[in-house]
Enzyme design. Structure first.
Site, PDB file in Angstrom:
ATOM      1  CB  ALA A  12      -1.055   0.021   1.271  1.00 39.20           C
ATOM      2  CB  ALA A  13       2.740   2.810   2.270  1.00 37.69           C
ATOM      3  CD  GLU A  33       7.256  -7.166  -1.367  1.00 36.36           C
ATOM      4  OE1 GLU A  33       6.104  -6.498  -1.274  1.00 36.36           O
ATOM      5  OE2 GLU A  33       6.868  -8.524  -0.715  1.00 36.36           O
ATOM      6  CB  SER A  39       0.030  -4.488  -5.606  1.00 38.89           C
ATOM      7  OG  SER A  39      -1.488  -3.102  -5.332  1.00 38.89           O
ATOM      8  CB  ALA A  41      -6.285  -5.807  -0.799  1.00 38.83           C
ATOM      9  CB  CYS A  43      -7.924  -5.534   4.886  1.00 38.27           C
ATOM     10  SG  CYS A  43      -6.720  -4.292   5.213  1.00 38.27           S
ATOM     11  NE  ARG A  70      -1.010   2.656 -11.884  1.00 38.93           N
ATOM     12  CZ  ARG A  70      -1.340   2.649 -10.409  1.00 38.93           C
ATOM     13  NH1 ARG A  70      -0.679   3.300  -9.333  1.00 38.93           N
ATOM     14  NH2 ARG A  70      -3.175   2.696 -10.372  1.00 38.93           N
ATOM     15  CB  VAL A  80      16.301  -3.479   1.255  1.00 39.10           C
ATOM     16  CG1 VAL A  80      16.635  -1.862   1.520  1.00 39.10           C
ATOM     17  CG2 VAL A  80      15.687  -2.657  -0.566  1.00 39.10           C
ATOM     18  CD1 TRP A 456     -35.350  12.773  17.110  1.00 35.58           C
ATOM     19  CD2 TRP A 456     -33.607  14.024  17.136  1.00 35.58           C
ATOM     20  NE1 TRP A 456     -35.796  14.029  16.903  1.00 35.58           N
ATOM     21  CE2 TRP A 456     -34.527  14.930  17.741  1.00 35.58           C
ATOM     22  CE3 TRP A 456     -31.964  14.624  17.444  1.00 35.58           C
ATOM     23  CZ2 TRP A 456     -34.739  16.286  17.688  1.00 35.58           C
ATOM     24  CZ3 TRP A 456     -32.466  15.947  17.504  1.00 35.58           C
ATOM     25  CH2 TRP A 456     -33.496  16.537  17.843  1.00 35.58           C
TER      26      TRP A 456
END
Lengths: 473, 473
Positions: A12-13, A33, A39, A41, A43, A70, A80, A456
């Protein structure tokens, strides 16, 4: 080529930053990576385990090819292993070699790892659900032997040998989940869908602790009604087995099982940064400034490995969540592309589904936490309808709001209910980030129509009651 | 007994005020209601017509007995026909007599009446849907002859003779709706549920005009897909018939029908106040200050007959909606009980269901309106998923946000989609009332979990795109 933006971590980041920088500038962008998945998810893994999502690859939002289109130089299977902040290079192991990669700017987006506080998680049949491969293996274990073709799972990204091992085993009859947080609750639903005998062990007395008492109680009730056995206040000591998992051990008791998932929390994967002499915060995650920059010049950190700024207290916090990671990554991508952009604050907004109960939380709910931050917390919890009482589908919705007694400022809230409850936490989150008082929340002009809300809204009812308490002193 | 709080009108605003005052003070509270129904939800009538709500009485929230238990002297079938602001009395007709009632404080909560801009609505089979009795009659008309017992409809509150007349008629095969606003759209759904041939006539080119273009287009598509025939840009001239409705006439064309409902808007029922010399606003509704007090001392007005203050422009506006009425009534009840309480602003938040499309709007969307209020409006409309793309139930959600170019301030928004779209407008409403800029909305920490929202909630996507447009100048 002399001044590339180098990113460590392809989720993500990392990819948000890489994509933004590649789009907004002419800089070379390289992403390392260490695994094969990018990329993806996290979750979504419980829903793959459950079977609601057919294909593990559906959980990825960009393929490697799309990432390269991209203009990003994506290197999978490249780890790394060191950062030289003086020489501005990283040491990379991958492609059968080890090499130095210079950087102009560096983003550490190494994520988090599952916490494993007791022995036995290495046994076959024991998992943490913090990787796509473990989701693939668990799902293969649940399916009938022979019905899964390991070569096709995860479209070549997955550890095929691992999947094969579980695809050949007889499915478990019981599933033990250690930990009653997000992952535990979501997996209880997932395993129940496979008709397993499901047990959840929780160290403390309450499920979903960050969601507060009302949500925790409602979720415990929901899980029990769905046939899940809860073992609250029951710390697990170890997983027992001989190569293969045989039982979960708590004191003198043990529960036999061939499947256990340990989801007792995550820890920031900040070792790489720490070993490079980059400052960590009190949480153990990488400390960053408002632009996501670390103590080392031109080195940024974002996502689950980095701290954030709490929107309520203004202090550093570690809140590893998906939107935060994406947003911080995107901001850093803009910054290194020449447009300095703050990474933003974090209100700690979170939602989770527990069978049919939708749960949400934001800000500070816990009174001890509020007092530590210098507030005098007052909370009220109400239950109101989700729609007009006469309209089909109306369901109880329980809202807790917490405020500071002196200022009346909203500090946080939680919600639980079966009918669109989760989305309503965004109203509370928005009010919180706007710095509203409870009196201001009470006067909000929220939507009313019989199919969607009572006159309400439950959030307004909670604000009305809490405001009454505050006014009564 | 010498200083009672007198309320004209026994619905949302009136009873909220009466209840609050009775609870918070020792004052005598008298409510005059000219009809028999009290505490009823107009907004629910389409769902009673549809058949989703069984009993008309289900649309009431308090029975007369419950109101009296609150210490309120409720007089139904009592019409206030004059106000003497000097002598502080009202003239009341009821119980076979006409009498003067002194007041210490007076609340005018006379509501609104359906606009009827063309002849023929008096014909049998033609209705406005602005009263419980008309809902009862329409529903009786739809049912098979003999299946409705008029004596039991509405538990004695209803005009039994009216219901009897329709209960005996053959059901219509076609339903014509004049007006494509809330009522029109909701009734299109209701009549379709009875398998009628449904036609909607709309004077202008768009349905649900206050919701803007994207919502109007989506709802038109939805209605057509559900078999509703739309006649846009088609002003109705009159309803034709001889005692009973026979056709709807537009120019040289006419469409035969035995059932037509005219829902072309409402008008404030402000005659009683105007005749007493109380100032009306430009809208024709009663002008009030921030406490809901009119130009006459100790005379208040609230609900559909009164103006409000627009949360965006700070100017007076007439926005007849349910929450507003309840809130203003409650505030006035507190004020006359001795605790001065502002009635609050109105953001114009509204939601409506059109078959499966959920529609929401808030603030200023219309560019002409924005320019009149001194803003330079810029809007963007995006479509994004309601959940993670891989999660079952994910559906397109279209969001429009409108902002002021110079300040970047959010002015309004609209939303449409089939999956929990309506509730999301509350996020926009909260941001709007907080005076947030679009950049601030973009940085909101909204909830993310696959079953409930994508990482970037549709509202955030819209803010991101609009902010980009604003930054590009």
């Amino acid at each position: 080529m002399s001044d590339p933006f180098v990113v460590v971590g392809g989720d993500a980041a990392g990819l948000s930053a890489a994509s933004k920088c590649a789009r907004e500038s002419e800089r070379d962008v390289v992403v390392f990576e260490r695994g094969r998945w990018v990329s993806y998810a996290h979750c979504g893994t419980p829903y793959y385990v459950k079977g609601e999502v057919d294909d593990l690859v559906d959980l990825t939002s960009l393929s490697p090819a799309e990432i390269e289109e991209r203009g990003i130089d994506l290197r999978r299977d490249h780890e790394v292993i060191g950062i030289d902040t003086e020489g501005r290079t990283v040491t990379v192991r991958g492609g059968g070699a080890e090499f130095e990669q210079p950087y102009g700017d560096l983003l550490v987006a190494t994520g988090a790892t599952a916490a494993v506080p007791f022995p036995g998680v290495e046994l076959a049949g024991a998992f943490t659900l913090h990787h796509m491969d473990s989701a693939a293996a668990i799902r293969a274990f649940l399916e009938e032997p022979g019905s899964v073709d390991p070569a096709t799972v995860g479209d070549g990204f997955t550890d095929e040998a691992l999947v094969r091992r579980y695809a050949e085993r007889d499915p478990p009859e019981r599933a033990v989940i250690v930990g009653g947080g997000y992952v535990g609750v979501e997996l209880a639903e997932a395993f129940s869908a496979w008709d397993l005998n499901v047990h959840v062990f929780q160290r403390g007395e309450r499920l979903l602790k960050p969601f507060g008492e009302a949500v925790g109680d409602a979720v415990a009730t929901e899980l029990r009604e769905r046939g899940v056995t809860l073992h609250l206040d029951t710390p697990v000591e170890r997983l027992r087995g001989d190569g293969e998992l045989e039982a979960v051990v708590c004191g003198d008791e043990e529960l036999e099982t061939t499947l256990a998932v340990v989801g007792v929390g995550v820890e920031p994967a900040s070792d790489l940064a720490a070993e490079a002499g980059i400052d960590l915060g009190a949480s153990g995650a990488v400390a960053v400034d408002e632009y996501g920059e670390t103590s080392a010049d031109n080195v940024y950190a974002a996502g689950d490995c980095a701290e954030d700024t709490n929107a309520v207290t203004g202090e550093s916090a570690w809140v590893p969540l998906g939107l935060t990671a994406n947003r911080a990554g995107r901001a850093i991508g803009a910054t290194v592309a020449g447009d300095p952009t703050p990474v933003g604050n974090v209100a700690g907004t979170a939602v989770v589904k527990a069978f049919e109960q939708e749960c949400g939380r934001v800000g500070i709910i816990d009174h001890d936490h509020a007092r530590e931050a210098g507030f005098e917390p007052v909370s009220e919890t109400i239950t109101a309808g989700s729609r007009s009482g006469y309209y089909p589908g109306n369901a109880d919705t329980t809202v807790t709001l917490c405020a500071d007694r002196e200022s009346g400022r909203l500090l946080g809230g939680a919600i639980v209910g079966t009918d669109r409850a989760a989305v309503r936490i965004d109203t509370v989150a928005t009010a919180l980030e706007a710095g509203m008082t409870v009196a201001e929340v009470e006067r909000l002009d929220l939507a009313y129509a019989p199919p969607f809300s009572p006159v309400w809204d439950p959030v307004l009812v909670a604000a009305k009651v809490l405001n009454g308490t505050l006014e009564d002193g």
